[in-house]
Design a protein around this motif. Sequence first.
Motif: not given
Length: 722
Positions: A160-167, A169-180
């Motif tokens: 489950i932890e392989s799923i990227n959190l930034a992406n 978040e971007a899906l649910h906020t509509g904002q660009p992904a904050k990539l590290t």
Amino acid sequence: MILRFTLLAALVSTSALAAPDSTRWDKHRAAVTITRDDFGIPHIKGKTDADAVFGMIYAQAEDDFNRVETNFINAQGRLAETEGQSAIWRDLRMKLFIDPAELKAQYAASPAWLKSLSTAWADALNYYLATHPAVKPRVITHFEPWMALSFSEGSIGGDIESINLANLEALHTGQPAKLTALDLGSELAEPLGSNGMALAPARSTSGDALLLINPHTSFYFRSEAKVESGQGLDAYGASTWGQFFVYQGFNRHVGWMHTSSGVDNIDEFALTVERKGGKWYYLHGTTWKPLAEKRISVPYKAADGTLQTRNFTTYRSHHGPIIRAENGKWIAVSLMHRPVAALEQSFLRTKTHDLASYLQVASRRANSSNATLFASSKGEIAYLHPQFVPVRDAKFNWKKPVDGSDPATDWQGEHSLDQLPSVANPGTGFVFNVNNWPWTAAGKDSPKQAAFPRYMDYAGENPRGPNALRLLSGDKKFDLPALLTTAYDPFLQGFADTIPPLVKAWDALPAGAQKDRLAAPIAALKSWDYRTGEASVPTSLAVFWGDEMIKRFGPIAKLDEEAIVPYLASASVPDADRLAALDTAIARLAGDFGGWDTPWGHINRFQRLNGAIAGSYDDKLPSTPIGFASGNWGSLASFGAGPGVGTKRWYGSYGNSFVAVVRFGKDGPEARAVHAGGLNSNPASPHFRDQAERYRTHDFRSVYLTDAQLQGHVEKTYRPGE
């Protein structure tokens, strides 16, 4: 001398406890003893497996309740309840898969033996809290048996932890992904994974099979214990805090070492979606199917300390939940989620007695991420590929999202165990895995890459692989000290590949200021044998140079889907950049440590100041030099280090943690082990860092496996609650 303590009745009055709980607790207490050896390691004996689980988990809570609870807070998607809004997306990710109602139903339908172990697990934690009122849980004030299913597999980073959190978040906020920086490739984390090696009797001086158990985890991620019952449980090794099975270890007959695999069994599907009549649909073949809609609430601690809730509408296709958007498509993910089968397999393999019985347990196919190195007292050795591998059409590139509207991309069942690239009892007399591909696992007797679908491995080779293969090939015979020496071999293959092009670039440099400025450092690198060590100056130069090269070229290599070390060794890197990176590395070394000729051990340190999960470091306080290095550069003994907040020195936090070597003798196993720092998280405990110097020098302690071996090494013996 054995010390026995009487239970302080004032801690728990039976009238204050629910009668069923109290009855079970009393029965377990009477059937369990915990013996702490002179390193604080618990040796648990119980009449039944459930009794042993009760004692094991109670002992874990004594040593580090915070880590026990935190693992299950995270596993249930409840971190934001204690850590605030920063953990909301992590919790949402978990809740896409972890649903208490579903886990309760699965628990209710699970076998009676598993229910008894899960109940004993919850009882141990609840009893610990009842007898330790000063311990204040962060979130979970009462543990329930079904919760054991929320964290059932043991890996340091589950699927489950392989799923990227930034992406997400971007899906649910509509904002660009904050990539590290890690997402972009300009920073390299210590490789997730471990080393394992098994040697057949023909390659052993004693005629017995040998096993190396070398997990690479964040430090203090696992406990260590001997667990024994009157029902045949007799296991020793490392357990992830809060789990009631030995994850990497051995019993009298067999040993198992898990390494992270490059198998592809987590796939993404690009969906064509359309909103119709207020609902979302996705195309599959010629049919528009409705996306299942689910509301998920994520409680979080607000800045004022109150508990607030954020609500999300999530969607799921037959492939799995939607986790991000990309190029106008919604991306769904498919991965293994079999809590009951995973927990069954994780526990039952600790009671197996040979390869056949181990494989019988593995037939549950609930191990998705781990390759296994196996050895037995019968002289068997094996490399076993992860057992959960979906059957797919090999014409598709499964490294990237496939077209989820094409039915040909649907998973088509699972591969059977005999269809996997495993190998047992090879003629070479060895098997190994260092998170590399399986095609060299047994030298010339390895599985043949052409015989398997490409998705059986996407990891490829890494700098540790050729070194391990070199060390194990041939006809050399090993004993435990020789296996230990092999496990700590200091050769850094990554720099053997990347430093020669740097030297060649300097050789071609015309006379001038840069050539003169780099002459002495290049001379040090030219004479280097690519072996790391505390006194090594070239190691410091190479690591700082490599760090700078990753900043410059990591993002490019990531975009090109190339491994970073081969890329840095390739002609794609301009010579001017190699030399400029060395200039930068020299300047950093001079600025931080006074000169480029700083020995590696002066920089690379082990320090443990407190029991926090995320440790802090201080250059002004004592620390221990460490000679081995990052696995990224091929160090078999992995020590992932970097500067801490406000420090110049680099402090390790990931890599070699619990490490053991085992000989499966006819009269029982012989083992030696070391644990990073110490077992107990309390700085006041004598076992907080009593193994630090052993960790530094690889002076492994003897493992006490029998009562006779424990004689003279007992710190105390007691029952839970005493």
